[in-house]
Design a protein around this motif. Structure first.
Motif, PDB file in Angstrom:
ATOM      1  N   THR A   1       0.828  -1.207   0.000  1.00 40.11           N
ATOM      2  CA  THR A   1       0.000   0.000   0.000  1.00 40.11           C
ATOM      3  C   THR A   1       0.862   1.256   0.000  1.00 40.11           C
ATOM      4  O   THR A   1       0.575   2.229  -0.716  1.00 40.11           O
ATOM      5  CB  THR A   1      -0.939   0.008   1.218  1.00 40.11           C
ATOM      6  OG1 THR A   1      -1.569  -1.261   1.346  1.00 40.11           O
ATOM      7  CG2 THR A   1      -2.005   1.076   1.078  1.00 40.11           C
ATOM      8  N   ILE A   2       1.911   1.272   0.796  1.00 40.96           N
ATOM      9  CA  ILE A   2       2.819   2.423   0.839  1.00 40.96           C
ATOM     10  C   ILE A   2       3.459   2.642  -0.527  1.00 40.96           C
ATOM     11  O   ILE A   2       3.517   3.776  -1.044  1.00 40.96           O
ATOM     12  CB  ILE A   2       3.896   2.212   1.927  1.00 40.96           C
ATOM     13  CG1 ILE A   2       3.254   2.219   3.320  1.00 40.96           C
ATOM     14  CG2 ILE A   2       4.973   3.307   1.835  1.00 40.96           C
ATOM     15  CD1 ILE A   2       4.183   1.732   4.423  1.00 40.96           C
ATOM     16  N   ASP A   3       3.938   1.570  -1.146  1.00 41.94           N
ATOM     17  CA  ASP A   3       4.576   1.688  -2.461  1.00 41.94           C
ATOM     18  C   ASP A   3       3.583   2.168  -3.513  1.00 41.94           C
ATOM     19  O   ASP A   3       3.935   2.966  -4.406  1.00 41.94           O
ATOM     20  CB  ASP A   3       5.168   0.349  -2.880  1.00 41.94           C
ATOM     21  CG  ASP A   3       6.369  -0.063  -2.022  1.00 41.94           C
ATOM     22  OD1 ASP A   3       6.835   0.761  -1.208  1.00 41.94           O
ATOM     23  OD2 ASP A   3       6.821  -1.219  -2.166  1.00 41.94           O
TER      24      ASP A   3
ATOM     25  N   ARG B   1       4.616  -5.882  17.297  1.00 42.20           N
ATOM     26  CA  ARG B   1       5.542  -6.059  16.166  1.00 42.20           C
ATOM     27  C   ARG B   1       6.343  -4.780  15.928  1.00 42.20           C
ATOM     28  O   ARG B   1       6.213  -4.109  14.891  1.00 42.20           O
ATOM     29  CB  ARG B   1       4.771  -6.457  14.916  1.00 42.20           C
ATOM     30  CG  ARG B   1       4.004  -7.779  15.068  1.00 42.20           C
ATOM     31  CD  ARG B   1       3.269  -8.132  13.783  1.00 42.20           C
ATOM     32  NE  ARG B   1       2.477  -9.333  13.954  1.00 42.20           N
ATOM     33  CZ  ARG B   1       1.191  -9.333  14.350  1.00 42.20           C
ATOM     34  NH1 ARG B   1       0.590  -8.186  14.618  1.00 42.20           N
ATOM     35  NH2 ARG B   1       0.535 -10.466  14.491  1.00 42.20           N
ATOM     36  N   GLY B   2       7.183  -4.434  16.881  1.00 40.47           N
ATOM     37  CA  GLY B   2       7.946  -3.198  16.811  1.00 40.47           C
ATOM     38  C   GLY B   2       8.891  -3.149  15.634  1.00 40.47           C
ATOM     39  O   GLY B   2       9.063  -2.099  14.997  1.00 40.47           O
ATOM     40  N   GLY B   3       9.528  -4.262  15.325  1.00 42.40           N
ATOM     41  CA  GLY B   3      10.453  -4.302  14.199  1.00 42.40           C
ATOM     42  C   GLY B   3       9.748  -4.043  12.880  1.00 42.40           C
ATOM     43  O   GLY B   3      10.284  -3.338  12.006  1.00 42.40           O
ATOM     44  N   TYR B   4       8.565  -4.606  12.723  1.00 43.15           N
ATOM     45  CA  TYR B   4       7.798  -4.389  11.493  1.00 43.15           C
ATOM     46  C   TYR B   4       7.354  -2.932  11.390  1.00 43.15           C
ATOM     47  O   TYR B   4       7.406  -2.325  10.307  1.00 43.15           O
ATOM     48  CB  TYR B   4       6.600  -5.333  11.465  1.00 43.15           C
ATOM     49  CG  TYR B   4       5.759  -5.243  10.217  1.00 43.15           C
ATOM     50  CD1 TYR B   4       6.312  -5.443   8.955  1.00 43.15           C
ATOM     51  CD2 TYR B   4       4.399  -4.966  10.287  1.00 43.15           C
ATOM     52  CE1 TYR B   4       5.531  -5.370   7.804  1.00 43.15           C
ATOM     53  CE2 TYR B   4       3.608  -4.899   9.146  1.00 43.15           C
ATOM     54  CZ  TYR B   4       4.175  -5.094   7.909  1.00 43.15           C
ATOM     55  OH  TYR B   4       3.406  -5.018   6.773  1.00 43.15           O
TER      56      TYR B   4
ATOM     57  N   ARG C   1       7.993   2.516   8.862  1.00 43.92           N
ATOM     58  CA  ARG C   1       8.379   3.933   8.967  1.00 43.92           C
ATOM     59  C   ARG C   1       9.562   4.239   8.044  1.00 43.92           C
ATOM     60  O   ARG C   1       9.601   5.294   7.386  1.00 43.92           O
ATOM     61  CB  ARG C   1       8.717   4.277  10.423  1.00 43.92           C
ATOM     62  CG  ARG C   1       7.517   4.196  11.365  1.00 43.92           C
ATOM     63  CD  ARG C   1       7.866   4.719  12.746  1.00 43.92           C
ATOM     64  NE  ARG C   1       6.744   4.601  13.668  1.00 43.92           N
ATOM     65  CZ  ARG C   1       6.648   3.678  14.624  1.00 43.92           C
ATOM     66  NH1 ARG C   1       7.640   2.796  14.801  1.00 43.92           N
ATOM     67  NH2 ARG C   1       5.609   3.637  15.412  1.00 43.92           N
ATOM     68  N   ALA C   2      10.510   3.315   7.997  1.00 38.61           N
ATOM     69  CA  ALA C   2      11.668   3.521   7.125  1.00 38.61           C
ATOM     70  C   ALA C   2      11.233   3.538   5.654  1.00 38.61           C
ATOM     71  O   ALA C   2      11.763   4.323   4.848  1.00 38.61           O
ATOM     72  CB  ALA C   2      12.702   2.412   7.358  1.00 38.61           C
ATOM     73  N   ARG C   3      10.278   2.707   5.301  1.00 34.51           N
ATOM     74  CA  ARG C   3       9.790   2.666   3.919  1.00 34.51           C
ATOM     75  C   ARG C   3       9.097   3.975   3.561  1.00 34.51           C
ATOM     76  O   ARG C   3       9.265   4.503   2.455  1.00 34.51           O
ATOM     77  CB  ARG C   3       8.831   1.475   3.768  1.00 34.51           C
ATOM     78  CG  ARG C   3       8.600   1.057   2.332  1.00 34.51           C
ATOM     79  CD  ARG C   3       7.659  -0.139   2.270  1.00 34.51           C
ATOM     80  NE  ARG C   3       7.815  -0.876   1.026  1.00 34.51           N
ATOM     81  CZ  ARG C   3       8.536  -1.970   0.876  1.00 34.51           C
ATOM     82  NH1 ARG C   3       9.200  -2.471   1.921  1.00 34.51           N
ATOM     83  NH2 ARG C   3       8.623  -2.572  -0.290  1.00 34.51           N
ATOM     84  N   ILE C   4       8.316   4.485   4.490  1.00 41.68           N
ATOM     85  CA  ILE C   4       7.629   5.759   4.277  1.00 41.68           C
ATOM     86  C   ILE C   4       8.652   6.877   4.039  1.00 41.68           C
ATOM     87  O   ILE C   4       8.519   7.679   3.108  1.00 41.68           O
ATOM     88  CB  ILE C   4       6.729   6.081   5.483  1.00 41.68           C
ATOM     89  CG1 ILE C   4       5.560   5.086   5.563  1.00 41.68           C
ATOM     90  CG2 ILE C   4       6.200   7.518   5.409  1.00 41.68           C
ATOM     91  CD1 ILE C   4       4.846   5.075   6.891  1.00 41.68           C
TER      92      ILE C   4
ATOM     93  N   GLY D   1       6.746  11.382   4.374  1.00 40.68           N
ATOM     94  CA  GLY D   1       6.582  12.134   5.615  1.00 40.68           C
ATOM     95  C   GLY D   1       5.221  11.961   6.251  1.00 40.68           C
ATOM     96  O   GLY D   1       4.734  10.843   6.441  1.00 40.68           O
ATOM     97  N   GLU D   2       4.551  13.098   6.521  1.00 39.88           N
ATOM     98  CA  GLU D   2       3.263  13.086   7.210  1.00 39.88           C
ATOM     99  C   GLU D   2       2.103  12.662   6.323  1.00 39.88           C
ATOM    100  O   GLU D   2       0.976  12.556   6.797  1.00 39.88           O
ATOM    101  CB  GLU D   2       2.979  14.472   7.793  1.00 39.88           C
ATOM    102  CG  GLU D   2       3.824  14.812   9.006  1.00 39.88           C
ATOM    103  CD  GLU D   2       3.540  13.855  10.156  1.00 39.88           C
ATOM    104  OE1 GLU D   2       2.361  13.677  10.517  1.00 39.88           O
ATOM    105  OE2 GLU D   2       4.499  13.270  10.684  1.00 39.88           O
TER     106      GLU D   2
END
Length: 391
Positions: free
Chosen positions: A216-218, A242-245, A250-253, A259-260
């Motif tokens: 979805t982000i992509d 699932r903190g790692g996920y 967030r890194a992908r965003i 950003g926001e």
């Protein structure tokens, strides 16, 4: 003649926190109470316990989320005592680990046993197949879709002809726009940091890899800013530790420079209001949905929906080539394909007012006819009545 003792239905779930299993347990408990029966739900607890009790049901706290064999046996003993002390008429299990406890208890006490096969459970080994098979060992096995029924037949010969399909039901009235106050919408906008001018693309799903949030982000990153720069992507759901996920999302965003414009908003208790705020809903699962509640609820709320074309989706969202373009109730795209998802989102966001209304009116009628809460509860209570002596 009515039964000499009140009918008491005991449902078994790992917890009552969030998700289709938990929501269905509360909905069926409410229907039991309305039918004049007693409704018990055993689980280790969660957010929905208060709602269960407000509906007239009773919660029994046990460590039923545990997969530890010793705990499963201890839970079975506790359930035997509960069944006998409360004159339970029927036990209905909704998840695998607690279903093993419930199966043992039901067989020891002689009460009817029902399961609902809620998920397309992972089954990559014979041991996992044995573990999953408990969901097919009941007197009646409820499959939440025809896709799930076919999966049971492929996996579990022990189920025989004891499988019946009861689609997951949603509250048709509760998702109607007239039922959702402006105060509820304003509260959710504030919680999500929205100013009111944004168009919302919503993914309502647990934050877990198989739900496909990276896709979805992509896809969102591929939308033309000139046409859709006012859009915000809301990823609403509980990460359940699932903190790692979450960090990876967030890194992908950030890697897309979004950003926001993409927001991970956590658990959302007011799903009807969330769907009402959405201009389009994405269901981007990369593994089969055994049913797909979000797709149905989006249609009931009047939000165009784009879904991954796998699992039970053809039963819930109509789209070409299954129907003509004029009969579609949403879009189906290949799973894991951000380009296809972006193209469908663009088409949904670009509908003019007349085309959007025709689509959403058609989708709401489809969902209301086939996936109502009333129909699900009536069919479930009919299963109970068929199994309980003297009812």
């Amino acid at each position: 003649m009515p039964p000499l003792t009140p009918v008491t239905i005991l449902q078994i779930a790992p917890e009552l926190d969030t998700g289709g299993v938990e929501r269905t347990a509360v909905d069926v408990a409410r229907a039991c109470v309305s039918h004049g029966w007693r409704a018990l739900v055993a689980s280790q607890g969660g957010r929905l316990v208060a709602e269960l009790e407000q509906a007239g049901g009773e919660h029994v706290t046990l460590p039923l989320a545990s997969k530890n064999p010793l705990t499963i046996l201890a839970n079975a003993r506790a359930l035997v005592n509960l069944i006998r002390s409360r004159n339970v008429s029927l036990v209905h299990a909704r998840s695998r680990a607690p279903a093993w406890s419930a199966l043992i208890a039901a067989r020891v006490t002689g009460v009817p046993f029902v399961t609902t096969y809620h998920g397309a459970y992972n089954q990559k080994s014979a041991l996992k197949g044995l573990y999953n098979s408990v969901m097919a060992r009941a007197d009646t096995v409820i499959a939440n879709s025809h896709f799930t029924k076919r999966l049971i037949a492929e996996r579990h010969a022990c189920a025989g002809d004891r499988v019946t399909v009861i689609h997951r039901g949603s509250d048709v009235t509760g998702f109607a726009r007239a039922a959702i106050s402006d105060d509820r919408l304003d509260a959710l906008r504030a919680a999500w940091g929205l100013g009111g001018h944004e168009r919302v693309i919503l993914q309502m799903a647990r934050i877990t890899p198989w739900k496909g949030q990276p896709v979805t982000i992509d896809a969102f990153a591929r939308l033309d800013p000139a046409a859709h720069g006012d859009c915000v992507l809301i990823l609403a759901g509980d990460a359940q530790g699932r903190g790692g996920y979450l960090d990876a999302l967030r890194a992908r965003i950030e890697s897309h420079g979004l950003g926001e414009r993409v927001r991970l908003t956590g658990h959302c208790a007011d799903v009807p209001a969330a769907m009402a705020l959405a201009c389009v809903v994405a269901v981007s699962s990369v593994e089969p949905e055994a049913f797909g509640r979000a797709a149905v609820e989006a249609q009931l709320a009047g939000a165009p929906v784009v879904v991954s074309d796998l699992g039970a989706v053809p039963e819930t969202v109509l789209a070409p080539p299954q129907v003509t373009a004029e009969q579609r109730t949403g879009w189906r795209v290949p799973p894991g394909d951000p380009g296809a998802l972006a193209a469908a989102l663009d088409e949904a966001l670009s509908l003019d007012e007349s085309a959007r209304k025709a689509l959403t009116d058609r989708a709401r009628a489809h969902a209301a006819e086939h996936f109502s809460l009333h129909a699900m509860c009536a069919a479930t209570l009919a299963v109970y009545e068929d199994l309980i002596p003297a009812v």
